[in-house]
Design an enzyme around this catalytic site. Structure first.
Site, PDB file in Angstrom:
ATOM      1  N   TYR A  50      25.094  10.241 -12.592  1.00 17.96           N
ATOM      2  CA  TYR A  50      23.644  10.140 -12.390  1.00 17.96           C
ATOM      3  C   TYR A  50      23.057   9.075 -11.336  1.00 17.96           C
ATOM      4  CZ  TYR A  50      22.875  14.785 -14.248  1.00 17.96           C
ATOM      5  OH  TYR A  50      23.096  16.176 -14.372  1.00 17.96           O
TER       6      TYR A  50
ATOM      7  N   ARG B 119      24.768   7.906  -9.004  1.00 16.81           N
ATOM      8  CA  ARG B 119      25.178   8.403  -7.782  1.00 16.81           C
ATOM      9  C   ARG B 119      24.191   9.174  -7.120  1.00 16.81           C
ATOM     10  NH1 ARG B 119      25.630  13.710  -6.618  1.00 16.81           N
ATOM     11  NH2 ARG B 119      26.191  13.592  -8.869  1.00 16.81           N
TER      12      ARG B 119
ATOM     13  N   HIS C 131      21.202  13.240 -20.612  1.00 13.93           N
ATOM     14  CA  HIS C 131      22.581  13.618 -20.404  1.00 13.93           C
ATOM     15  C   HIS C 131      23.457  12.830 -20.950  1.00 13.93           C
ATOM     16  CE1 HIS C 131      21.540  16.637 -17.330  1.00 13.93           C
ATOM     17  NE2 HIS C 131      20.682  15.805 -16.657  1.00 13.93           N
TER      18      HIS C 131
ATOM     19  N   HIS D 233      35.149  12.504 -27.507  1.00 12.92           N
ATOM     20  CA  HIS D 233      35.379  11.311 -27.011  1.00 12.92           C
ATOM     21  C   HIS D 233      36.263  10.471 -27.798  1.00 12.92           C
ATOM     22  CE1 HIS D 233      31.582  12.928 -25.462  1.00 12.92           C
ATOM     23  NE2 HIS D 233      31.828  12.187 -24.317  1.00 12.92           N
TER      24      HIS D 233
END
Lengths: 744, 744
Positions: free
Chosen positions: A255, A257, A410, A461
């Site tokens: 995000y 970017r 996000h 993760h």
């Protein structure tokens, strides 16, 4: 980070030095305010990158012109016809405007005019988009974010041709397209416009640039300082709040970017129209830092896929063509040129012309990829992303540790997680987001429900999971309140270390993790040491997952396999998506797993606490719509624990050469892994097959001045500061023993 | 295919034109017979490819010399220390020999001498290898094949330095190393040497080249014509039997590449020592055809992974550096130069020097990749591999149909199977072999048992399976007796077709398959039509698997999923390795599956016979050692059938562009698929979304002269020969209907 104060002056000189033609007669006050050239047709450069860009835009706009003007009534979600057509239209508008400035060909201006007049008929008739979902419906698109993007591009195209219009057309388009759009995106949706969030940045940029082009100070003021102009919201507040002092954007690289484009494009517009604001110097040049940090947060050109991110997102993206060109024009940093070369693209603007010229003139320098700490939070005190690099090359090992804050909606629940690149490939992986962007059959290209049920969950993760629940119980707004603490970061020399601590991801549980990247003479690539200490207030189940890429070639301990019926690991929080292939209960001496990725082997060597088991699993359970990729994971599980220390080493080794049909070092070069707890430190020791011993001592205290002592195998160790490293050569007799062992 | 008769003359001229130095005094009769240069130190070329090769070999031999001479007692299987050390030694010997010839540096010759004297001590003491398995144990290696390879390389190195030795050393090495090795590999293992098989070719080449170098006519005669010199076995018989008239090697491309080296290297030795044999003209130049067909049987540089083959095997392999250099020296075909450029390597021989020189001089031409039929069998009447290419480029679509014979013990049970490359990627896949070459932890790098239980089985391929058993009941010696019949092959124009028939893979079952690659104007890549007709003698279950690469994005029909407990599909013949994700019973109108691979979508559209179901499955069940890759397959299943016609179309479409974040045509461009059976033909018709109709009529008879008639949707069709194609434009009204449908 230096910035040349005379950017605009240099640009003007460059442009005046280009072959110029007669300026088109521009109506007073209607000329471009965003595109600073010497008049239509004044830019005629043949530098390859610029010429290529011109060809590309000519083809794009040519195709759009041949297809005819088509401004459909909004109807479809992402990927559908009306969605894609409105996207094509804004690119065509933008392209036609730039091409008009460059070529002076009035046909481009006329095409833009006719297209905008169609929008002038359609736009005033629109209400909320029929395929809208969520609380920010757009008018042209299912979400207003896309409307903002439309406006950011379209206003640039419009700016470029506005001085060619009759007063009547200009007023029609001003009043029926751009003014109502800017109104809708600002006062029409305060619930978006007043956020401190990238959606709001796009809206502010769209509204503010529209303000400059329409000479509407009110719009500009709203964009800069919020609807009430207090500065409580708006663009400047976003620059303050959304970037850390290191130029890290809290949502993460993907995000960052995306967000970067409205930041830099609007900043450029501010600089062009209100140079006194010195916007590129604002907050110690944080916008330029943000451009650089975006590039630093990538490997081989691909952004680290932290949080909701697509793994295939690279630096080859419109936002970064803009950012690199604008950043280069503002700094003349030749490292930006090598990024532009990798991109193979630039912008068809005066800034892109500079990039193309200087690249053609050989001014490029390699981008200085380096180990860096990217602090998070407006004050830089909300954790960090630690990047440890073995070197600047795209095949050099990179260890990424995610000690940053939640990153808003996000964000993923992966405090103190990590990933690793080696030999140019992700070896310890992050799933990224569960989404097929713009693929209509996949929920209209939006985030899939598996993004919530799998991709964001902690077990997806590489970090601690307690009692099969995610950090902050999977509630991001709770996660926003508590950030990890980056206790130590050292990027110098052969011992690169990050230590961070998390308190509050689970009630009553504190965990601390040191990840160290150790360069060892004679080993192809660094070895990663992972030390994870957990302190809980009551007995719980601790899982440490490791998501790896590759094909298992050896497991050092016995497995109980589920060859013909694989159970699902759990029922919620991501566990429902894991098939269990096998489990095992290794001992300290045999807790190894080796896999092959590309041409290299990787051995993960653990020191499992007593009773810990290893679960080998694969994603893809409870996935009836085939929305998930199927990827392997190994989980170290300790039940009924309160305090625990998890130690592991990941070691790249060997070479599988399919061309030569040779294999070397397919077995680990490490003979043994040991760990002892000293009074105020942990000591991890690696014995190599060649007899050398390498010891890493990690003090609890991160104070650089404090002295520590410990003992391992009867040997005393003394060091100052957080980390000590002790390399011992092989004893003579040991070396020959080892040599014979190697032959065995 | 033309061959220059004066190859040796030209080579000699080339070498004499190179800067020459004083010839080393060579003892009479001891000089090289394989390496035709003008004396040590006579080759001093700086052409990049050659210079690179020299550097590489200097590094390799330098490392070997620095490591010291190490000739261990044989002990380990593939990948183990002694195995790899003996491989390093033969490369070092070969390299030292070549470098001595090129540089004239006596240190290389001396190193080779000392290494060989160590072998002279070891070799006579050896019996069968302790880690041997199978019926052909080696002495240096676990299988004698590797001993043959050792000898092929080592004898070349020895030839290059033999004239530097004292008479005593020469005799020691002749008698203690090479003569006993040649004896062992010929009379010592007639069970290998007398086979018609690539292991025997390596043995013949090793023995024959040793014969030339030792001036031992008996060894040469054995190598050429077998132990009894009758010609019943031996090299010439192998050339007769192992290649088809098209230069196809019956084991398939992977082993063709491997087998090619002893063929061409020994042929070169024969040509050098017995030019009157005109070995390169033998059997209409079949050895040169074999070199070219090996390259044709690849895509993007990677060999089609038919039969037991590793998918990562490319043209970058020692065997093909040799073959390309020898082929180029023999033909001066400039297409070989472009292969050498892709390889980035050549040989450090006079032939490699030619390649490097002519490449440096810009003589390269693209390799003429083209649609071709490669007939199988010594007479070309045992089936064929049909290769249909949309163009010569590495991203052009390639359809590979495996209508060849069994291919001996490494053959797979996949008569009339196929695979497809599109946009440079395999999209309809072949698993290749289950093997991790030289990875010791994977069964010593040998074929895994899953190679038998999965990779060779019919269900692991894209062809008909009857009653969950493999072709020939999985017995390759039975399979050797019956080959498919290639009935038709046409590679011209936009309609490229292969039709073949198989009778005898199952008792009482005959099946015939037409695969057509149709170039259609306006579609990005050709569409593949698959028509499979089965005629059985009694009711049976027919499965048609399709192994595809990519991520499912849309399924047109309802699925019954197994989200939390996946059953295993069957119990044997490969079915035990398949997890069932879901099943469904599609109708003719909705039997579609779409997946995304790279940036392109693929829709597989079926016309399922009444009652047929689709099984979506994944490999990896009953695989406790993680020996299998996990890959998806869809299976069309028809139960209780005797006659059946399976029709399907595979259509590449659209573009997923992660850089631009745009998606186009993610849905199929085909509106409907129809099939009718006419009196003596099948008619398959595709209606495109734009209203065009494309009809393919396939007569039962392959006779080019015969006329046929059929009718579809009331429209009469007439054509001559096996295939007729009828393209109809869109009716005006249909086109607009379709246009509106597109917008829906």
């Amino acid at each position: 980070m230096q910035r040349l104060p005379t950017t605009l002056g240099l640009l003007a000189a460059l442009l005046l030095s280009a072959q110029t033609e007669a300026l088109a007669a521009a109506p007073a006050g209607a000329g471009p305010v965003l595109f600073k050239d010497a008049g239509p047709g004044s830019i005629r450069a043949d530098y390859p990158l610029f010429a290529g860009e011109r060809q590309r835009l000519e083809a794009l706009v040519g195709a759009a012109r041949r297809a005819g003007i088509d401004v459909p009534v909004p109807k479809d979600p992402g990927g559908g016809f009306s969605h894609e057509q409105h996207k094509r239209n804004y690119m065509a508008l933008y392209g036609a405007g730039l091409l008009y400035r460059i070529t002076g060909d009035g046909a481009y201006a006329d095409y833009a005019r006719r297209l905008l007049l169609e929008y002038a008929k359609l736009y005033p008739t629109l209400g909320p988009h029929p395929a809208a979902s969520g609380d920010s419906p757009g008018r042209l698109f299912w979400q207003s974010l896309n409307d903002s993007v439309w406006l950011v591009y379209a206003i640039q195209g419009y700016d470029a041709i506005r001085d060619t219009l009759s007063a009547e057309d200009r007023q029609t388009i001003d009043d029926q397209v751009f003014r109502p759009m800017a109104a809708f995106l600002s006062e029409g949706q305060p619930q978006v416009f007043e956020l401190i969030h990238n959606h709001a940045t796009w809206a502010c940029a769209a509204v503010g640039m529209t303000g400059y082009v329409l000479r509407d100070d009110e719009l500009v003021a709203r964009a800069l300082n919020g609807l009430d102009k207090s500065g409580r919201t708006g663009f400047l507040r976003q620059v303050d709040q959304l970037f850390s002092p290191d130029g890290y954007y809290t949502e993460g690289p993907y995000y960052q970017r995306y967000a970067l484009m409205p930041f830099v494009v609007f900043a450029q517009a501010i600089d062009a129209n209100e140079p006194a604001r010195k916007i590129f110097d604002y907050r110690d040049g944080v916008l330029l830092k943000a451009i650089r940090s975006t590039v630093q947060l990538s490997q081989g050109g691909y952004l680290f896929p932290l949080n909701d991110a697509l793994r295939d997102k690279s630096l080859r993206t419109d936002e970064l063509y803009q950012a690199i060109a604008i950043g280069y024009a503002a700094t003349r940093d030749p490292a930006f040129l090598s990024v532009a070369r990798w991109q193979g693209r630039t912008t068809l603007t005066p800034e892109g012309l500079l990039v193309a010229r200087d690249l053609a003139e050989g001014k490029e320098q390699p981008f200085p990829f380096a180990s860096r700490l990217f602090r998070d939070g407006p004050q830089g005190d909300r954790g960090a992303v630690a990047v440890l690099r073995a070197g600047p090359g795209e095949r050099d090992q990179v260890l990424v540790v995610k000690n940053s804050a939640q990153g808003m909606g996000h964000g993923h629940f992966d405090k103190l997680g990590w990933m690793l690149y080696d030999e140019g490939a992700a070896v310890v992986t992050d799933y990224g987001s569960a989404r097929f962007l713009n693929v209509e059959s996949k929920d209209g290209g939006r985030y899939l429900k598996e993004n919530q049920s799998w991709a964001r969950q902690t077990v997806a993760h590489n970090t601690l999971v307690v009692n099969e629940t995610s950090h902050f119980d999977g509630q991001w707004k709770v996660g926003e309140k508590t950030a990890p603490r980056q206790l130590f970061f050292s990027a110098d020399g052969p011992t690169r270390v990050s230590t961070a601590e998390m308190d509050g991801a689970y009630p009553g549980v504190r965990f601390r993790r040191t990840l160290a990247q150790l360069t060892i003479e004679g080993l192809a690539s660094p070895v990663v040491v992972d030390l994870l200490r957990v302190q809980g207030s009551k007995p719980a189940q601790y899982d440490r997952p490791l998501h790896y890429a590759g094909h298992l070639t050896a497991v050092g301990f016995p497995l109980q396999s589920n060859p013909a019926q694989r159970p699902v690991l759990g029922s919620a929080n991501g566990y429902q998506h894991l098939w269990v292939d096998a489990t095992g209960t290794p001992q300290a001496g045999n807790a190894t797993l080796t896999w092959l990725n590309g041409q290299r082997f990787y051995t993960y060597r653990l020191l499992p606490p007593a009773g810990a088991k290893i679960i080998l699993a694969e994603s893809g359970a409870n996935d009836p719509h085939f929305n998930l990729r199927r990827e392997p994971v190994l989980i170290e599980r300790l039940e009924n624990a309160t305090e625990a220390t998890f130690v592991a080493v990941l070691e790249p080794h060997g070479l599988y050469d399919p061309d030569a049909e040779t294999v070397s070092d397919s077995r680990s070069r490490i003979a043994a892994l040991r760990h002892v707890r000293a009074a105020d430190a942990d000591v991890v020791s690696l014995e190599l097959l060649d007899g050398r011993t390498l010891t890493l001592a990690i003090a609890d205290d991160a104070d650089a001045a404090k002295a520590h002592r410990a003992e391992i195998d009867g040997r005393p160790l003394a060091w100052s500061g957080h980390v000590g490293r002790f390399d011992e050569p092989a004893a003579r007799e040991t070396r020959s023993e080892m040599a014979s062992r190697e032959r065995r």
